[in-house]
Design an enzyme around this catalytic site. Sequence first.
Site, PDB file in Angstrom:
ATOM      1  N   HIS A  11       0.828  -1.210   0.000  1.00 48.46           N
ATOM      2  CA  HIS A  11       0.000   0.000   0.000  1.00 48.46           C
ATOM      3  C   HIS A  11       0.868   1.268   0.000  1.00 48.46           C
ATOM      4  CE1 HIS A  11      -3.198  -2.620   2.128  1.00 48.46           C
ATOM      5  NE2 HIS A  11      -3.733  -2.286   0.970  1.00 48.46           N
TER       6      HIS A  11
ATOM      7  N   SER B 227      -2.916  -7.892   2.576  1.00 52.68           N
ATOM      8  CA  SER B 227      -3.267  -7.774   3.993  1.00 52.68           C
ATOM      9  C   SER B 227      -3.793  -9.106   4.522  1.00 52.68           C
ATOM     10  CB  SER B 227      -4.338  -6.697   4.190  1.00 52.68           C
ATOM     11  OG  SER B 227      -3.871  -5.439   3.791  1.00 52.68           O
TER      12      SER B 227
HETATM   13  P1  ADP Z   1      -9.828  -3.443  -1.024  1.00 53.96           P
HETATM   14  O1  ADP Z   1     -10.750  -4.035  -0.005  1.00 53.96           O
HETATM   15  O2  ADP Z   1     -10.377  -2.218  -1.699  1.00 53.96           O
HETATM   16  O3  ADP Z   1      -9.244  -4.434  -2.001  1.00 53.96           O
HETATM   17  P2  ADP Z   1      -7.163  -3.273   0.107  1.00 53.96           P
HETATM   18  O4  ADP Z   1      -6.738  -2.482   1.290  1.00 53.96           O
HETATM   19  O5  ADP Z   1      -6.986  -4.734   0.148  1.00 53.96           O
HETATM   20  O6  ADP Z   1      -8.661  -2.854  -0.128  1.00 53.96           O
HETATM   21  O7  ADP Z   1      -6.427  -2.738  -1.182  1.00 53.96           O
HETATM   22  C1  ADP Z   1      -6.552  -1.411  -1.606  1.00 53.96           C
HETATM   23  C2  ADP Z   1      -5.912  -1.253  -2.977  1.00 53.96           C
HETATM   24  O8  ADP Z   1      -4.514  -1.479  -2.873  1.00 53.96           O
HETATM   25  C3  ADP Z   1      -6.417  -2.247  -4.025  1.00 53.96           C
HETATM   26  O9  ADP Z   1      -6.457  -1.589  -5.282  1.00 53.96           O
HETATM   27  C4  ADP Z   1      -5.361  -3.315  -4.031  1.00 53.96           C
HETATM   28  O10 ADP Z   1      -5.291  -3.969  -5.294  1.00 53.96           O
HETATM   29  C5  ADP Z   1      -4.120  -2.477  -3.787  1.00 53.96           C
HETATM   30  N1  ADP Z   1      -3.038  -3.263  -3.200  1.00 53.96           N
HETATM   31  C6  ADP Z   1      -3.015  -3.916  -2.025  1.00 53.96           C
HETATM   32  N2  ADP Z   1      -1.837  -4.538  -1.821  1.00 53.96           N
HETATM   33  C7  ADP Z   1      -1.080  -4.260  -2.927  1.00 53.96           C
HETATM   34  C8  ADP Z   1       0.242  -4.618  -3.344  1.00 53.96           C
HETATM   35  N3  ADP Z   1       1.026  -5.406  -2.595  1.00 53.96           N
HETATM   36  N4  ADP Z   1       0.677  -4.164  -4.528  1.00 53.96           N
HETATM   37  C9  ADP Z   1      -0.120  -3.389  -5.314  1.00 53.96           C
HETATM   38  N5  ADP Z   1      -1.366  -3.018  -4.981  1.00 53.96           N
HETATM   39  C10 ADP Z   1      -1.848  -3.443  -3.805  1.00 53.96           C
END
Ligand code: ADP
Length: 166
Positions: A19, A135
Amino acid sequence: MGERIGIYPGTFDPVTLGHTDIISRAQKVVDKLVIAVAGNDGKGPLFPMTERVALLEEDIAPLRTNGHATIEIVSFDKLLVNFVTDVGASVIVRGLRAVSDFEYEFQMAAMNARMQPDVETIFLMASDRYQFISSRFVKEIARLDGDISHFVSPAVAAHLKQHFGT
Ligand code: ADP
């Protein structure tokens, strides 16, 4: 043209190095970045909103002084496209990891575009060191007392350890 505002929505349960990598990249594309922490998306976050926001605040603190876009962290509990209008954003930032993210992200971007044609969704890739981090797996590894130091900040690792009593 006025200030370009981007919104980076997510659950951030908890924030990972993936993130923060995406946040630092998004900072170079917009003038102001609003990190929008989703309240209740049915996934049942492990950590309450206050803790998810506090951990984000701590992790992005160094990014506030890097000379790129200003950052604001807010919580939201409504339909994203409506919230995007509230904050005056013209860009939604999402991160793309593996192919497995694509279908979901593609559908969401297409439906948001239909509802709000003036807003573009852009996809950023994290550095290859962080691309695979999620996560969900971080929580699972922490719960089973594994080493998560490569995936999250020391503050988040400590918080997870405390939560799971590991
Ligand atoms: P959501 O419930 O919206 O998926 P997340 O907190 O899991 O929320 O993720 C938020 C955004 O960050 C999403 O677009 C997800 O694809 C991106 N994301 C999460 N981890 C990574 C990572 N390691 N690399 C690239 N993008 C990520």
